[in-house]
Enzyme design. Structure first.
Site, mmCIF file in Angstrom:
data_model
loop_
_atom_site.group_PDB
_atom_site.id
_atom_site.type_symbol
_atom_site.label_atom_id
_atom_site.label_comp_id
_atom_site.label_asym_id
_atom_site.label_seq_id
_atom_site.Cartn_x
_atom_site.Cartn_y
_atom_site.Cartn_z
ATOM 1 C CB SER A 89 8.885 1.712 -12.154
ATOM 2 O OG SER A 89 9.995 1.460 -12.975
ATOM 3 C CG HIS A 193 13.965 2.106 -10.390
ATOM 4 N ND1 HIS A 193 13.698 3.310 -11.016
ATOM 5 C CD2 HIS A 193 12.968 1.259 -10.763
ATOM 6 C CE1 HIS A 193 12.582 3.189 -11.718
ATOM 7 N NE2 HIS A 193 12.124 1.960 -11.588
#
Length: 307
Positions: A89, A193
């Site tokens: 991430s 996400h």
């Protein structure tokens, strides 16, 4: 072959930068970064409580700063000599700096804008993320989709992270997929996400357009699909798109295996990715940089497994 990795949001804990700031030159470096991005990183890394550092706009630059600071304590990336770098991430921005795609200030400037944009997107609807431990991935993904949730992180080693509204996550806690041992809420402030982050993509694209990336100097493994990316322009494109698309850390670990990984070091605040590697990459030596006390062991690992 050594892999250097950087963790994502949720790894932060109150005071985790305190000991790192005692290293020679560390406080000055963090002060310069703080001035550059308009955020007191030393305060948030030493004095702020858990709620304050849970704020997306704070957590993301704090994590990138911690990763850069802890890696620098080991020496230049050319001295560490990893065979590949990757990040989970927001950790992908840290990895982009390791690979020489961005310098430290550019990486922190980008992540500051990323955190602000994602915090703004998260404020429109109350959302979050929960980790599913155990179970069959295909069964879990189908169950999540039935509940309207997104498998935002497919981490491998029996772990998937679900993201969506708090109501959807509450339903998941009451109705776990078959075989899942536990559902654990994560210390994040949004459904990262996923489509909930779509408003942040355009803002991040505008910020990325102001940068001049270099091509990676070491193998850069993208968590979009586990593929090695060879140009700085594509690294930036993927950094922009990943805020609204799933993280495939399982595929990153598959690539590490194909590259012949023998050791993995996770920069501060390490622990999450080394835990996954221990289960998914048996026989690979792992080390998490949790404090400066881990530096000597990391140097030994580098001497043995660096290029």
């Amino acid at each position: 072959m050594l892999v250097l990795v950087a963790p994502g949001q949720g790894a932060q804990t109150p005071g985790f930068l305190t000991d790192w700031l005692q290293l020679p030159g560390a406080a000055d470096r963090v002060a310069a970064w703080s001035d550059a991005i308009g955020l007191d990183l030393a305060h948030y890394g030493t004095e702020a409580d858990a709620d304050a550092i849970r704020d997306t706009a704070v957590a993301q630059p704090l994590l990138v700063a911690a990763g850069l600071l802890s890696a620098a304590a080991l020496g230049a990336v050319s001295e560490i000599a990893p065979g590949a770098v990757a990040g989970h991430s927001v950790g992908e921005i840290t990895a982009a700096a390791f690979a020489g795609v961005l310098d430290d200030t550019a990486a922190l400037t980008l992540v500051r804008k990323r955190g602000l944009a994602m915090a703004e997107a998260a404020a429109t609807v109350e959302t979050g993320m929960s980790a599913l431990l155990g179970g069959d991935p295909e069964v879990s993904v189908a169950h999540l989709e039935k509940l309207g949730l997104t498998p935002a992180n497919v981490n491998g080693a029996g772990q998937i992270v679900a993201a969506g509204t708090m109501e959807q996550l509450a339903a998941l806690a009451e109705d776990k997929p078959e075989g899942v041992r536990k559902v654990v809420p994560l210390k994040v402030a949004g459904a990262f996400h996923t489509h909930h982050m779509a408003p942040a993509v355009d803002k991040l694209a505008a910020a990325a357009a102001e940068l001049s990336p270099a091509d990676p100097a070491v193998t850069y493994v993208s968590n979009k699909d586990g593929r090695a990316v060879s140009t700085g322009a594509e690294v930036l494109d993927r950094l922009v798109g990943q805020v609204a698309s799933p993280v495939r850390w399982d595929l990153c670990m598959e690539t590490f295996k194909e590259l012949g990984v023998t050791a993995l070091i996770e920069v501060c605040p390490g622990g999450t990715l080394t835990g996954l590697a221990k289960r998914a990459l048996p026989g690979v030596k792992t080390l998490a940089l949790k404090s400066p006390a881990d530096l000597d062991a990391a140097r030994e690992l580098i001497a043995e497994h660096g290029a």
